[in-house]
Design a protein around this motif. Structure first.
Motif, short mmCIF file in Angstrom:
data_model
loop_
_atom_site.label_atom_id
_atom_site.label_comp_id
_atom_site.label_asym_id
_atom_site.label_seq_id
_atom_site.Cartn_x
_atom_site.Cartn_y
_atom_site.Cartn_z
N LEU A 10 0.79 -1.31 -0.09
CA LEU A 10 0.00 -0.11 0.04
C LEU A 10 1.00 1.20 -0.06
CD1 LEU A 10 -2.58 -1.07 2.41
CD2 LEU A 10 -3.02 -0.42 0.17
N ARG A 11 1.89 1.32 0.60
CA ARG A 11 2.79 2.46 0.74
C ARG A 11 3.39 2.75 -0.51
NH1 ARG A 11 4.59 -0.21 6.44
NH2 ARG A 11 2.85 1.29 7.69
N LYS A 12 3.92 1.60 -1.19
CA LYS A 12 4.46 1.74 -2.31
C LYS A 12 3.62 2.36 -3.57
CE LYS A 12 7.98 -2.08 -2.35
NZ LYS A 12 8.48 -3.34 -2.91
N LYS A 45 1.34 7.26 -6.45
CA LYS A 45 0.45 8.12 -6.66
C LYS A 45 0.96 9.54 -6.48
CE LYS A 45 -3.71 5.07 -5.69
NZ LYS A 45 -4.76 4.79 -4.92
N ARG A 46 1.56 9.72 -5.29
CA ARG A 46 2.07 11.08 -5.21
C ARG A 46 3.07 11.80 -6.29
NH1 ARG A 46 2.39 8.96 0.20
NH2 ARG A 46 4.76 8.40 -0.04
N GLU A 47 3.83 10.66 -6.65
CA GLU A 47 4.74 11.21 -7.80
C GLU A 47 4.03 11.50 -9.20
OE1 GLU A 47 7.30 7.66 -8.13
OE2 GLU A 47 8.66 8.26 -6.31
N ASN A 48 2.89 10.88 -9.40
CA ASN A 48 2.02 11.03 -10.75
C ASN A 48 0.93 11.97 -10.46
OD1 ASN A 48 3.66 9.37 -12.16
ND2 ASN A 48 2.73 7.62 -11.26
N GLN A 49 0.94 12.70 -9.19
CA GLN A 49 -0.31 13.53 -8.63
C GLN A 49 -0.11 14.68 -9.65
OE1 GLN A 49 -0.86 14.30 -4.52
NE2 GLN A 49 -1.08 16.75 -5.06
N THR A 50 -1.60 14.71 -10.13
CA THR A 50 -2.10 16.15 -11.07
C THR A 50 -3.36 16.58 -10.18
OG1 THR A 50 -3.38 14.89 -12.47
CG2 THR A 50 -0.85 15.32 -12.69
N HIS A 73 -5.28 9.70 0.47
CA HIS A 73 -4.36 10.04 -0.15
C HIS A 73 -3.41 10.99 0.64
CE1 HIS A 73 -1.63 11.16 -3.56
NE2 HIS A 73 -2.26 12.37 -3.65
N PHE A 74 -4.29 12.03 1.42
CA PHE A 74 -3.62 13.03 2.12
C PHE A 74 -3.68 12.60 3.64
CE2 PHE A 74 -5.35 15.43 -1.58
CZ PHE A 74 -3.90 15.88 -2.07
N ASN A 75 -4.00 11.56 3.88
CA ASN A 75 -4.02 11.07 5.40
C ASN A 75 -4.44 12.02 6.22
OD1 ASN A 75 -3.19 9.21 7.48
ND2 ASN A 75 -1.37 10.02 7.54
N VAL A 76 -5.77 12.30 5.84
CA VAL A 76 -6.61 13.42 6.82
C VAL A 76 -7.07 12.54 8.09
CG1 VAL A 76 -8.87 14.51 6.80
CG2 VAL A 76 -7.40 14.37 4.66
N VAL A 106 -2.69 22.53 -2.97
CA VAL A 106 -2.06 21.84 -3.94
C VAL A 106 -1.68 23.04 -4.85
CG1 VAL A 106 -2.41 20.24 -5.92
CG2 VAL A 106 -3.62 19.97 -3.69
N GLY A 107 -0.52 23.12 -5.38
CA GLY A 107 0.13 23.93 -6.14
C GLY A 107 -0.18 24.03 -7.34
N PRO A 108 0.21 25.04 -8.28
CA PRO A 108 -0.20 25.16 -9.69
C PRO A 108 0.38 24.13 -10.34
CG PRO A 108 0.60 27.39 -8.82
CD PRO A 108 0.85 26.30 -7.77
N ASP A 109 1.22 23.24 -10.18
CA ASP A 109 1.97 22.26 -10.72
C ASP A 109 1.15 21.05 -10.48
OD1 ASP A 109 2.70 21.74 -8.12
OD2 ASP A 109 4.87 21.52 -8.89
N GLY A 110 -0.02 21.10 -9.58
CA GLY A 110 -0.71 19.92 -9.09
C GLY A 110 -0.31 18.88 -8.07
N LYS A 111 0.93 19.49 -7.49
CA LYS A 111 1.96 18.89 -6.32
C LYS A 111 1.31 19.35 -5.14
CE LYS A 111 4.06 16.33 -9.37
NZ LYS A 111 3.69 14.97 -9.89
N THR A 112 1.47 18.73 -4.03
CA THR A 112 0.95 19.08 -2.56
C THR A 112 1.99 20.03 -2.18
OG1 THR A 112 -0.07 16.89 -2.40
CG2 THR A 112 0.32 18.36 -0.34
N ILE A 113 1.55 21.20 -1.71
CA ILE A 113 2.53 22.10 -0.97
C ILE A 113 2.75 21.65 0.45
CG2 ILE A 113 2.92 24.66 -0.40
CD1 ILE A 113 1.51 25.25 -3.08
#
Length: 418
Positions: free
Chosen positions: A173-175, A180-185, A296-299, A308-315
């Motif tokens: 699951l962690r992998k 998903k984080r690396e490919n996040q948009t 995904h965000f471990n809420v 989430v930044g303009p590039d789709g990645k988590t700030i």
């Protein structure tokens, strides 16, 4: 947050004559059974060969009640699919009535309330320091090498998908999460094959806004619900900050910020009532992506604000804390912006008194920071999160934002402006 367990000084060694992993753990010299929700006795030996979760909790602690409610849904789902799964409640309730009231809401087994010695022994064996705590045990693991101790976090993050709670499954699951984080948009966060839009308000109802139109903007994902008391306090603050940021951007001719509500409301009427007070966008009520975003965000609780930044990645997933600390000045929430604000706070702190006497508190408060005894805290005046600089009582842990301090003269209690 978890309640700290009381220190138990008496060690108990269970009877070793029982055969099997769980008979050794959960039975005693005088008892070879557990309680069922119906009051019937279930042989401990019936657990052999199963994945077993030990739930340490108590009725008196609200987070235990919240977690138990979440765990019930996961338990019922797993039991419908896998017979080889069980949970055993290990109570820290204060009396039999409290135990009965709390256990009455649980569909799993329990150690009898009267068996204090087994409960103490399990608490010490698994080094349980706070509740709620969920220890997950594998059936054939005699050396406890496969024991998973962070079951509460796993249930909140992965739910039934974490079964059978083995280290191998959790690593898988962690992998998957890393990929998903690396490919996040933004598109794969907020849309799916069934929906490519979010909602906005109109006079006649809701309007569909394409997710594609948000690409390139800074987006705040607001996890919230009408029934949540802390949300009721934070939402007006977020609305004010949102409107100020939007106004500043409009004056510059920019449209680079938006908020999207990710609702945890329990029915459509509550969602629509709550959302009607907000000036931003929202995922549709009951949307399937809500659970995926929570995971995904471990809420771990609401209100929760992810940027989430303009590039789709988590700030950052700590948007709420940044709003509380810096209001609209936190925008665009980047590390560079936070560092700039922290340096400004450092300069301002040089002019703050090192010791104050605060209105309504009986002890002196000392000025502390992350580097000299401070750290993340909840302000005892405004009940909001804080970090960096704070006024702290070294005797009882009382902490206050510098902006919330009401300084008084200790001797004559005359208010001094702050």
């Amino acid at each position: 947050m978890r309640a700290v367990m009381k220190d138990e000084t008496q060690a108990v060694v269970n009877d070793n004559s029982h055969n099997g992993k769980f008979s050794h753990l959960l039975a005693s010299q005088d008892r070879d059974y557990l309680l069922s929700p119906t009051g019937a006795q279930v042989k401990v030996s019936d657990l052999e060969g199963k994945v077993v979760g030990l739930l340490f909790g108590a009725n008196w602690y609200p987070p235990c009640r919240v977690f138990t409610q979440a765990l019930v849904a996961i338990y019922e789902e797993l039991k419908s699919r896998f017979a080889q799964f069980e949970i055993v409640y290990v109570s820290s309730d204060e009396d039999l009535d409290a135990f009965g009231s709390f256990y009455g809401n649980m569909p799993w087994l329990a150690i009898p309330f009267s068996d204090l010695e087994t409960k103490k022994w399990l608490t010490r064996k698994y080094e349980v320091e706070g509740i709620p705590c969920l220890i997950l045990l594998q059936p054939e693991d005699g050396k406890d090498e496969g024991t998973v101790r962070d079951g509460v976090e796993l249930i909140y993050r992965y739910g039934a998908e974490a079964y059978p709670f083995s280290n191998e499954r959790l690593e898988q699951l962690r992998k998957e999460d890393k990929v998903k984080r690396e490919n996040q948009t933004l598109l794969n966060l907020l849309s799916n094959q069934h929906r490519d839009y979010v909602l906005s308000h109109t006079h006649s109802g809701f309007k569909q806004v394409p997710v594609a139109s948000l690409v390139g903007k800074t987006i705040a994902l607001y996890f919230s619900a009408e029934w949540c008391v802390p949300c009721a306090k934070f939402t007006p603050k977020l609305i004010s900050v949102y409107e100020k940021i939007k106004q500043e951007l409009a004056e510059k001719g920019e449209e680079d910020f938006e908020v999207v509500l990710v609702s945890s409301d329990r029915d459509r009427a509550s969602f629509e009532s709550y959302y009607s007070s907000m000036p931003w966008l929202a995922l549709p009520f009951g949307d399937s992506e809500t659970k995926n975003l929570v995971r995904h965000f471990n809420v771990q609780g609401i209100p929760w604000l992810v940027i989430v930044g303009p590039d789709g990645k988590t700030i950052t997933v700590h948007g709420r804390s940044l709003i509380n600390l810096y209001q609209e000045n936190a925008y665009p929430f980047t590390n560079a912006k936070v560092e700039e604000l922290e340096k400004k706070l450092e300069e301002e702190a040089k002019d703050l008194p090192a010791l104050v006497y605060h209105e309504g508190h009986r002890h002196d408060l000392n000025l502390v920071s992350d580097g000299n005894g401070g750290g993340p805290f909840i302000c005892c005046v405004c009940d909001e999160q804080g970090s960096s600089w704070a006024y702290q009582c070294l005797q009882c842990g009382y902490e206050v934002h510098p902006k919330c301090v009401r300084t008084v003269d200790r001797h004559n209690s005359v208010l001094i402006t702050n």
